[in-house]
Scaffold this active site. Structure first.
Site, PDB file in Angstrom:
ATOM      1  N   GLY A  47       0.812  -1.010  -0.125  1.00 21.18           N
ATOM      2  CA  GLY A  47       0.079   0.028   0.074  1.00 21.18           C
ATOM      3  C   GLY A  47       0.785   1.259  -0.114  1.00 21.18           C
ATOM      4  CG  HIS A  48       4.057   3.778   1.869  1.00 22.33           C
ATOM      5  ND1 HIS A  48       5.533   4.078   1.756  1.00 22.33           N
ATOM      6  CD2 HIS A  48       3.552   4.939   2.442  1.00 22.33           C
ATOM      7  CE1 HIS A  48       5.607   5.288   1.923  1.00 22.33           C
ATOM      8  NE2 HIS A  48       4.623   5.855   2.719  1.00 22.33           N
ATOM      9  CG  PHE A  49       3.117   5.403  -2.194  1.00 24.67           C
ATOM     10  CD1 PHE A  49       1.756   5.848  -1.722  1.00 24.67           C
ATOM     11  CD2 PHE A  49       4.160   5.970  -2.058  1.00 24.67           C
ATOM     12  CE1 PHE A  49       2.176   6.856  -0.840  1.00 24.67           C
ATOM     13  CE2 PHE A  49       4.323   6.781  -1.091  1.00 24.67           C
ATOM     14  CZ  PHE A  49       3.194   7.349  -0.210  1.00 24.67           C
ATOM     15  CB  VAL A  54       8.543   5.019  -1.182  1.00 26.57           C
ATOM     16  CG1 VAL A  54       9.581   5.836  -0.402  1.00 26.57           C
ATOM     17  CG2 VAL A  54       8.634   5.549  -2.541  1.00 26.57           C
TER      18      VAL A  54
END
Length: 145
Positions: A47-49, A54
């Site tokens: 989820g990041h990203f 990252v």
């Protein structure tokens, strides 16, 4: 040098929140250098990203704190305790950390009095400083088991 199993004998963190793979150098009560191999399989990258993975800066600071906890909890008087964040100060994120990077995590204890301390943390990828800051912490209760 400490591997993951030996690190887990010192600090209470476990997968997926154990963010240190190896300790390369250790002077208990003074300093340590650890490694984190950043894999594309890390759960936070989902989820990041999506499409632009990252490593979250807060997790880089947590990885530094875990190395700092090894420095502290390797001391006989604090063995079996936990170390808790009290504050982060002067934190700077200088470069993105992405899958395939290897973080070198350097932590030096600057002050320790009655279980309250301050450490300087620096994270590198290769020779490039990617994050740094001051970690303030308190020694928590002794853990059972």
């Amino acid at each position: 040098m400490l591997d993951s199993r030996e690190i887990q004998k010192i600090i209470p963190h476990r997968y997926p929140f154990l963010l240190v793979d190896r300790i390369l150098e250790l002077e208990e009560g003074k300093r340590a250098v650890g490694l984190k191999n950043v894999s594309g399989n890390e759960p936070f990258f989902q989820g990041h990203f999506p499409g632009y993975p990252v490593m979250p800066g807060v997790l880089i600071m947590e990885a530094l704190a875990q190395v700092g906890a090894v420095v502290l909890l390797k001391m006989p008087e604090y063995a079996g305790h936990i170390a808790l964040f009290a504050a982060l100060e002067e934190v700077r994120f200088r470069k993105q950390v992405v899958p395939g990077d290897q973080l070198r995590l350097e932590v030096e204890l600057q002050k320790l009095k009655r279980g309250i301390g301050i450490a300087q943390g620096k994270a590198y990828v290769g020779e490039e400083l990617v994050a740094d800051g001051i970690l303030k912490f308190a020694v928590g209760p002794k853990q059972e088991g």
